[in-house]
Design an enzyme around this catalytic site. Sequence first.
Site, PDB file in Angstrom:
ATOM      1  N   TYR A  93       2.551   2.340  -5.083  1.00 13.33           N
ATOM      2  CA  TYR A  93       2.958   1.368  -4.075  1.00 13.33           C
ATOM      3  C   TYR A  93       2.280   0.038  -4.356  1.00 13.33           C
ATOM      4  O   TYR A  93       1.292  -0.038  -5.098  1.00 13.33           O
ATOM      5  CB  TYR A  93       2.645   1.850  -2.653  1.00 13.33           C
ATOM      6  N   CYS A  94       2.829  -1.023  -3.756  1.00 14.12           N
ATOM      7  CA  CYS A  94       2.239  -2.357  -3.844  1.00 14.12           C
ATOM      8  C   CYS A  94       2.334  -2.990  -2.460  1.00 14.12           C
ATOM      9  O   CYS A  94       2.137  -2.310  -1.463  1.00 14.12           O
ATOM     10  CB  CYS A  94       2.886  -3.194  -4.944  1.00 14.12           C
ATOM     11  N   ASN A  95       2.639  -4.285  -2.391  1.00 17.64           N
ATOM     12  CA  ASN A  95       2.693  -4.960  -1.093  1.00 17.64           C
ATOM     13  C   ASN A  95       3.909  -4.558  -0.267  1.00 17.64           C
ATOM     14  O   ASN A  95       3.823  -4.472   0.947  1.00 17.64           O
ATOM     15  CB  ASN A  95       2.678  -6.479  -1.276  1.00 17.64           C
ATOM     16  N   CYS A  99       7.698  -7.076  -3.618  1.00 19.00           N
ATOM     17  CA  CYS A  99       6.738  -7.007  -4.729  1.00 19.00           C
ATOM     18  C   CYS A  99       7.223  -5.956  -5.720  1.00 19.00           C
ATOM     19  O   CYS A  99       7.756  -4.931  -5.313  1.00 19.00           O
ATOM     20  CB  CYS A  99       5.378  -6.619  -4.154  1.00 19.00           C
ATOM     21  N   ILE A 123       2.413  -1.253   1.215  1.00 16.02           N
ATOM     22  CA  ILE A 123       1.443  -1.326   2.310  1.00 16.02           C
ATOM     23  C   ILE A 123       2.066  -1.981   3.535  1.00 16.02           C
ATOM     24  O   ILE A 123       1.726  -1.634   4.669  1.00 16.02           O
ATOM     25  CB  ILE A 123       0.130  -2.026   1.873  1.00 16.02           C
TER      26      ILE A 123
END
Length: 135
Positions: A93-95, A99, A123
């Site tokens: 996962y990232c932002n 993203c 997130i």
Amino acid sequence: MEGMQTRSAVLEHPAAAPDDAAIHFAERLAYEADCSDVGADIAAGVGGFVVIDTRSPALYLAGHVPGAVNLPHRRITAETVAQLPPDVLLVTYCNGPHCNASTRGALRLAALGRQVKEMPGGIDGWIREGLPVER
């Protein structure tokens, strides 16, 4: 204006046949894991996967999925991946959907022979679901 029919952006392209749609959506689930599903599994103590935060160390320290390992996508190499538990699913996962670090990370992990899914909500989706954040 009378007699003009409104054009539908939704109906402009016909929907796939139900059998084809079922295959498509099943395949999507093979590549993606929903934030709430990941959160529920973590809360229940389900094993068999490791969550990988592909963002920078600074963003990771500001708040991350509980238990996530910080491995920025640019640092994913055979050496760094060798430090992860073998034979488990990796969930990147990232932002969030704006993203692509998690996509880049998932690509690198898959290219290194690891099973991987992406958590597209990132997130941002995690927080919107009201799930706990570790700092």
